[in-house]
Design an enzyme around this catalytic site. Structure first.
Site, PDB file in Angstrom:
ATOM      1  N   HIS A 158       0.798  -1.218   0.000  1.00 21.39           N
ATOM      2  CA  HIS A 158       0.000   0.000   0.000  1.00 21.39           C
ATOM      3  C   HIS A 158       0.835   1.275   0.000  1.00 21.39           C
ATOM      4  O   HIS A 158       0.287   2.365  -0.172  1.00 21.39           O
ATOM      5  CB  HIS A 158      -0.963   0.014   1.192  1.00 21.39           C
ATOM      6  CG  HIS A 158      -2.278   0.623   0.865  1.00 21.39           C
ATOM      7  ND1 HIS A 158      -3.450   0.320   1.541  1.00 21.39           N
ATOM      8  CD2 HIS A 158      -2.649   1.527  -0.071  1.00 21.39           C
ATOM      9  CE1 HIS A 158      -4.463   1.002   1.034  1.00 21.39           C
ATOM     10  NE2 HIS A 158      -3.998   1.755   0.057  1.00 21.39           N
ATOM     11  N   ASP A 162      -9.974  -0.689   3.384  1.00 18.61           N
ATOM     12  CA  ASP A 162      -8.814  -1.251   4.080  1.00 18.61           C
ATOM     13  C   ASP A 162      -9.221  -1.707   5.472  1.00 18.61           C
ATOM     14  O   ASP A 162     -10.148  -1.147   6.069  1.00 18.61           O
ATOM     15  CB  ASP A 162      -7.732  -0.165   4.189  1.00 18.61           C
ATOM     16  CG  ASP A 162      -6.329  -0.714   4.365  1.00 18.61           C
ATOM     17  OD1 ASP A 162      -6.171  -1.731   5.057  1.00 18.61           O
ATOM     18  OD2 ASP A 162      -5.395  -0.114   3.808  1.00 18.61           O
ATOM     19  N   HIS A 214      -6.922  -1.430   7.775  1.00 19.90           N
ATOM     20  CA  HIS A 214      -6.055  -0.560   8.563  1.00 19.90           C
ATOM     21  C   HIS A 214      -6.203   0.886   8.107  1.00 19.90           C
ATOM     22  O   HIS A 214      -6.522   1.157   6.953  1.00 19.90           O
ATOM     23  CB  HIS A 214      -4.590  -0.987   8.403  1.00 19.90           C
ATOM     24  CG  HIS A 214      -4.349  -2.437   8.681  1.00 19.90           C
ATOM     25  ND1 HIS A 214      -4.511  -3.402   7.712  1.00 19.90           N
ATOM     26  CD2 HIS A 214      -3.973  -3.076   9.818  1.00 19.90           C
ATOM     27  CE1 HIS A 214      -4.234  -4.588   8.247  1.00 19.90           C
ATOM     28  NE2 HIS A 214      -3.909  -4.419   9.505  1.00 19.90           N
ATOM     29  N   ASP A 228      -3.658   3.157   8.089  1.00 16.61           N
ATOM     30  CA  ASP A 228      -2.444   3.595   7.382  1.00 16.61           C
ATOM     31  C   ASP A 228      -2.120   5.054   7.639  1.00 16.61           C
ATOM     32  O   ASP A 228      -1.713   5.795   6.731  1.00 16.61           O
ATOM     33  CB  ASP A 228      -2.582   3.342   5.880  1.00 16.61           C
ATOM     34  CG  ASP A 228      -2.699   1.864   5.546  1.00 16.61           C
ATOM     35  OD1 ASP A 228      -2.333   1.035   6.388  1.00 16.61           O
ATOM     36  OD2 ASP A 228      -3.173   1.540   4.435  1.00 16.61           O
ATOM     37  N   HIS A 278       4.062   1.008   4.326  1.00 17.53           N
ATOM     38  CA  HIS A 278       2.700   0.823   3.814  1.00 17.53           C
ATOM     39  C   HIS A 278       1.665   1.270   4.844  1.00 17.53           C
ATOM     40  O   HIS A 278       0.502   1.460   4.491  1.00 17.53           O
ATOM     41  CB  HIS A 278       2.460  -0.629   3.366  1.00 17.53           C
ATOM     42  CG  HIS A 278       2.431  -1.648   4.453  1.00 17.53           C
ATOM     43  ND1 HIS A 278       1.939  -2.925   4.262  1.00 17.53           N
ATOM     44  CD2 HIS A 278       2.838  -1.612   5.754  1.00 17.53           C
ATOM     45  CE1 HIS A 278       2.028  -3.621   5.379  1.00 17.53           C
ATOM     46  NE2 HIS A 278       2.576  -2.848   6.286  1.00 17.53           N
ATOM     47  N   ASP A 327      -7.441  -2.205  -0.782  1.00 17.69           N
ATOM     48  CA  ASP A 327      -6.536  -3.142  -0.127  1.00 17.69           C
ATOM     49  C   ASP A 327      -7.246  -4.482   0.003  1.00 17.69           C
ATOM     50  O   ASP A 327      -8.400  -4.545   0.439  1.00 17.69           O
ATOM     51  CB  ASP A 327      -6.155  -2.599   1.255  1.00 17.69           C
ATOM     52  CG  ASP A 327      -5.031  -3.383   1.918  1.00 17.69           C
ATOM     53  OD1 ASP A 327      -5.071  -4.629   1.900  1.00 17.69           O
ATOM     54  OD2 ASP A 327      -4.119  -2.750   2.490  1.00 17.69           O
ATOM     55  N   GLU A 348      -1.684  -4.836  -1.961  1.00 17.43           N
ATOM     56  CA  GLU A 348      -1.414  -5.809  -0.896  1.00 17.43           C
ATOM     57  C   GLU A 348      -1.751  -7.260  -1.256  1.00 17.43           C
ATOM     58  O   GLU A 348      -1.788  -8.119  -0.375  1.00 17.43           O
ATOM     59  CB  GLU A 348      -2.126  -5.429   0.409  1.00 17.43           C
ATOM     60  CG  GLU A 348      -1.634  -4.129   1.030  1.00 17.43           C
ATOM     61  CD  GLU A 348      -0.246  -4.212   1.657  1.00 17.43           C
ATOM     62  OE1 GLU A 348       0.310  -5.327   1.756  1.00 17.43           O
ATOM     63  OE2 GLU A 348       0.300  -3.153   2.028  1.00 17.43           O
TER      64      GLU A 348
END
Length: 329
Positions: free
Chosen positions: A110, A137, A139, A141, A154, A241, A286
């Site tokens: 990512h 996603d 997460h 990030d 990432h 992602d 990813e």
């Protein structure tokens, strides 16, 4: 710049495909095989069979000479390589948008979104268009070198794009764009580090976690984002992602988190995005074929991308088509 939902069947958007076999931003090896896996799973063939002109630029390669990046305060592993990838991808997406093409970046981890979104943002700034980003996603990030517990970049891409301090060296003096924090929509989130949580609140980031999706449903939450982009006559970048999807459906990712989107939730997101006509660029990130189960994740991603570009269970008018019909009635 024409968007997805504005095209009739005989007037499909030209797609520019670029592979970004980058794994330096992740904590596990294998994401560099992602672009090859997506091509093997039939992504290019599927898009062409749907009638889209596809210009596949192949995979980018790191230059032998990497940028010189000043030291950062904290952890940022392989920042010189990430900077090189980011600058190349920024140029690729910027030139694609200028050419009237729809850039599709195949990853790769990512961290590639630092460059791909920066190029789209530069185009939008030069053309007085508001850029919004949908970050699908598990997460958020939103770490920086000063806050990241791992130093894996990432996990810093959204923070860089919102101009958080500590990552200025990634682009240096290279032309690039950024996004407004309030225009970032994190969707499907279920793993946030402690300091990230504080930053997200302070910056006013729209965080749609799985609790909200469970409570209100994908359709209502997606409609709110789409309507905001439409009202601003904006462009939406989608950063997808693999770990947005539940790992039981898509195991080919290095950072699995249980409780992700179901098969139908993921398709509904893509179908609504197509119908909206606001999407102008896409990342697929990813995918780690080394961790996949006989191409299961790659094949699901191909199906989801097909939904984003117009494949339907049963053909029906898009929102723009319905509006035209109503005006002519």
């Amino acid at each position: 710049m024409n968007m997805l939902g504005k095209f009739e069947n005989d007037q499909k958007q030209k797609l520019m495909i670029v592979g970004a076999p980058i794994e330096e931003g992740a904590g596990r090896l294998g994401a560099l095989m992602g672009p090859a896996a997506l091509r093997t799973a039939g992504l290019i063939r599927t898009l062409e069979e749907m009638g889209h002109p596809v210009d596949d630029h192949g995979d980018l390669r790191l230059p032998q000479t990497l940028p010189v990046v000043p030291p950062v305060a904290g952890l940022a592993h392989h920042i010189e390589k990430i900077a090189a990838w980011s600058r190349m991808l920024c140029t690729e997406t910027y030139e694609a948008m200028k050419d009237g093409s729809f850039p599709v970046i195949l990853g790769g981890d990512h961290s590639l979104s630092m460059g791909s979104v920066a190029g789209v943002a530069r185009y939008c700034q030069e053309n007085n268009r508001e850029l919004f980003v949908l970050w699908l996603d598990a997460h958020s990030d939103f770490n920086t070198p000063a806050t990241s517990p791992s130093g894996n970049m990432h996990g810093m891409s959204a923070a860089l794009l919102c101009n958080e301090p500590g990552l200025e060296g990634v682009f240096g003096d290279e032309a690039h764009g950024l996004i407004k924090p309030e225009n970032l929509h994190l969707f499907g989130i279920r793993s946030i580090d402690t300091v990230e949580r504080k930053l997200l609140r302070e910056r006013g980031i729209d965080v749609i976690d799985m609790r909200l999706i469970d409570e209100f449903g994908v359709a209502k939450l997606m409609r709110r984002i789409i309507e905001r982009v439409q009202k601003a006559n904006g462009i939406l970048h989608v950063s997808f992602d693999v770990d947005f999807i539940d790992p039981s459906l898509a195991p080919g990712v290095g950072t699995t988190v249980p409780g992700g989107a179901t098969y139908r939730e993921a398709h509904l997101v893509m179908e609504m995005l197509h119908d909206s006509g606001v999407v102008g660029s896409l990342d697929i990130v990813e995918l780690n074929p080394f961790l996949d189960d006989r191409g299961k994740s790659a094949m699901l991603l191909v199906d989801l991308v097909a939904s984003l570009f117009g494949r339907q269970i049963y053909e029906r008018p898009t929102l723009s088509d319905q509006s035209t019909t109503a005006q002519n009635a």
